[in-house]
Motif scaffolding. Structure first.
Motif, mmCIF file in Angstrom:
data_model
loop_
_atom_site.group_PDB
_atom_site.id
_atom_site.type_symbol
_atom_site.label_atom_id
_atom_site.label_comp_id
_atom_site.label_asym_id
_atom_site.label_seq_id
_atom_site.Cartn_x
_atom_site.Cartn_y
_atom_site.Cartn_z
ATOM 1 N N UNK A 176 -3.242 1.492 -10.761
ATOM 2 C CA UNK A 176 -3.218 0.357 -11.676
ATOM 3 C C UNK A 176 -2.532 -0.840 -11.028
ATOM 4 N N UNK A 177 -1.778 -0.561 -9.964
ATOM 5 C CA UNK A 177 -1.097 -1.602 -9.202
ATOM 6 C C UNK A 177 -0.972 -1.139 -7.751
ATOM 7 N N UNK A 178 -0.982 -2.108 -6.852
ATOM 8 C CA UNK A 178 -0.519 -1.858 -5.494
ATOM 9 C C UNK A 178 0.936 -2.318 -5.446
ATOM 10 N N UNK A 179 1.781 -1.557 -4.767
ATOM 11 C CA UNK A 179 3.217 -1.826 -4.770
ATOM 12 C C UNK A 179 3.697 -2.016 -3.338
ATOM 13 N N UNK A 189 0.944 -6.003 -7.039
ATOM 14 C CA UNK A 189 -0.396 -6.573 -7.146
ATOM 15 C C UNK A 189 -1.166 -5.793 -8.210
ATOM 16 N N UNK A 190 -1.367 -6.408 -9.368
ATOM 17 C CA UNK A 190 -2.039 -5.708 -10.463
ATOM 18 C C UNK A 190 -3.513 -5.484 -10.124
ATOM 19 N N UNK A 191 -4.101 -4.443 -10.718
ATOM 20 C CA UNK A 191 -5.516 -4.151 -10.529
ATOM 21 C C UNK A 191 -6.250 -4.385 -11.848
ATOM 22 N N UNK A 193 -10.153 -4.104 -13.680
ATOM 23 C CA UNK A 193 -11.469 -3.485 -13.539
ATOM 24 C C UNK A 193 -12.512 -4.525 -13.130
ATOM 25 N N UNK A 194 -13.264 -4.212 -12.093
ATOM 26 C CA UNK A 194 -14.337 -5.086 -11.644
ATOM 27 C C UNK A 194 -13.886 -6.217 -10.754
ATOM 28 N N UNK A 195 -12.599 -6.229 -10.377
ATOM 29 C CA UNK A 195 -12.069 -7.326 -9.566
ATOM 30 C C UNK A 195 -11.298 -6.766 -8.385
ATOM 31 N N UNK A 196 -11.638 -7.146 -7.154
ATOM 32 C CA UNK A 196 -10.886 -6.661 -5.986
ATOM 33 C C UNK A 196 -9.426 -7.101 -6.052
ATOM 34 N N UNK A 197 -8.549 -6.324 -5.441
ATOM 35 C CA UNK A 197 -7.109 -6.584 -5.495
ATOM 36 C C UNK A 197 -6.722 -8.017 -5.103
ATOM 37 N N UNK A 198 -7.326 -8.631 -4.072
ATOM 38 C CA UNK A 198 -6.903 -9.986 -3.687
ATOM 39 C C UNK A 198 -7.079 -11.017 -4.792
ATOM 40 N N UNK A 199 -7.964 -10.736 -5.756
ATOM 41 C CA UNK A 199 -8.232 -11.709 -6.821
ATOM 42 C C UNK A 199 -7.319 -11.530 -8.030
ATOM 43 N N UNK A 200 -6.435 -10.541 -7.996
ATOM 44 C CA UNK A 200 -5.638 -10.204 -9.171
ATOM 45 C C UNK A 200 -4.196 -10.692 -9.062
ATOM 46 N N UNK A 202 -0.083 -11.195 -9.044
ATOM 47 C CA UNK A 202 1.016 -10.529 -8.334
ATOM 48 C C UNK A 202 2.342 -10.903 -8.982
ATOM 49 N N UNK A 203 3.175 -9.892 -9.235
ATOM 50 C CA UNK A 203 4.526 -10.088 -9.754
ATOM 51 C C UNK A 203 5.525 -9.937 -8.618
#
Length: 240
Positions: A176-179, A189-191, A193-200, A202-203
């Motif tokens: 659900x997140x990359x950490x 980096x939040x994930x 649905x339907x969107x690659x990680x670079x487009x999401x 980041x906290x």
């Protein structure tokens, strides 16, 4: 778990636990932490009223150092400062994370050098042969390219494999997140649905003594870590 067992684990009188249960009393912080640990749960789940605590709100706001609408909006110098400044812990949870070594080609060498000085490193990559990675690749619209990116990341990071202080595992978890944790700071980096990680989004979070966000995401990392598989000696000897 019985009232008596919980009381023993927390080192309080059973009547104290009964008051927590029957009267809705919120335990002191050190007791809450031990109860949450024993029950393998979160404090907020056990005591939702903590969300109404003004101090909790204030601390959570202080934990959040920055918010970025997508990963590309994270300043390059922030990544550099975090990578260069880490001296105690580096912990990364991704599927591929190829961008990080692409933008910091000296990262493997730095991790090897700092591990000799006591840096502890935990790296979690997706298993390129897992059904989860195949599903995520299709879901993001890149298909088998995700597995290929994982293998490329592992090829670049091969110098760190087998180094004392550095552990690398592969997971098949749905993320659900990359950490990206560097000492007491973390980029999440939040994930979507339907969107690659670079487009999401980041906290940018920092660890505070009374904070909850940093530890919340770190627990997520630990859950994936515990279920992941270490790369065996045969894997280390073979090119990815």
């Amino acid at each position: 778990m019985t009232v008596g067992e919980l009381a023993t684990g927390v080192e309080v009188d059973p009547k104290t636990v009964e008051r927590w249960l029957q009267n809705g009393r919120v335990p002191h912080k050190r007791h809450r932490q031990r109860v949450a640990s024993l029950l393998e749960s979160d404090e907020i789940f056990l005591w939702p009223q903590l969300l109404d605590d003004e101090q909790v709100h204030a601390t959570s706001k202080a934990e959040l150092m920055g918010f970025y609408p997508n990963r590309g909006a994270v300043p390059a110098d922030l990544w550099r400062r975090l990578v260069d400044g880490a001296t105690e812990r580096v912990e990364i949870l991704v599927y591929a994370g190829l961008f990080l070594v692409d933008s910091h080609p000296d990262l493997p060498a730095k991790l090897v050098e700092r591990a000799a000085d006591g840096l502890k490193v935990r790296l979690l990559y997706g298993d390129p042969d897992s059904a989860t990675v195949a599903w995520r690749g299709d879901e993001e619209g890149i298909g088998a390219n995700l597995a290929a990116r994982i293998r490329l990341s592992l090829t670049y990071m091969q110098p760190v494999l087998g180094i004392p202080g550095v552990e690398v595992r592969q997971h098949d978890s749905v993320l659900y997140n990359s950490i990206y944790r560097f000492d007491d700071q973390m980029l999440v980096n939040t994930h979507v649905v339907g969107s690659p990680a670079p487009q999401n989004p980041v906290l940018h979070i920092r660890k505070l003594a009374d904070g909850q966000l940093f530890e919340h995401y770190l627990k997520s990392f630990d859950r994936v870590w515990d279920a992941a598989q270490a790369l065996d000696a045969d894997s280390l000897a073979q090119p990815f």
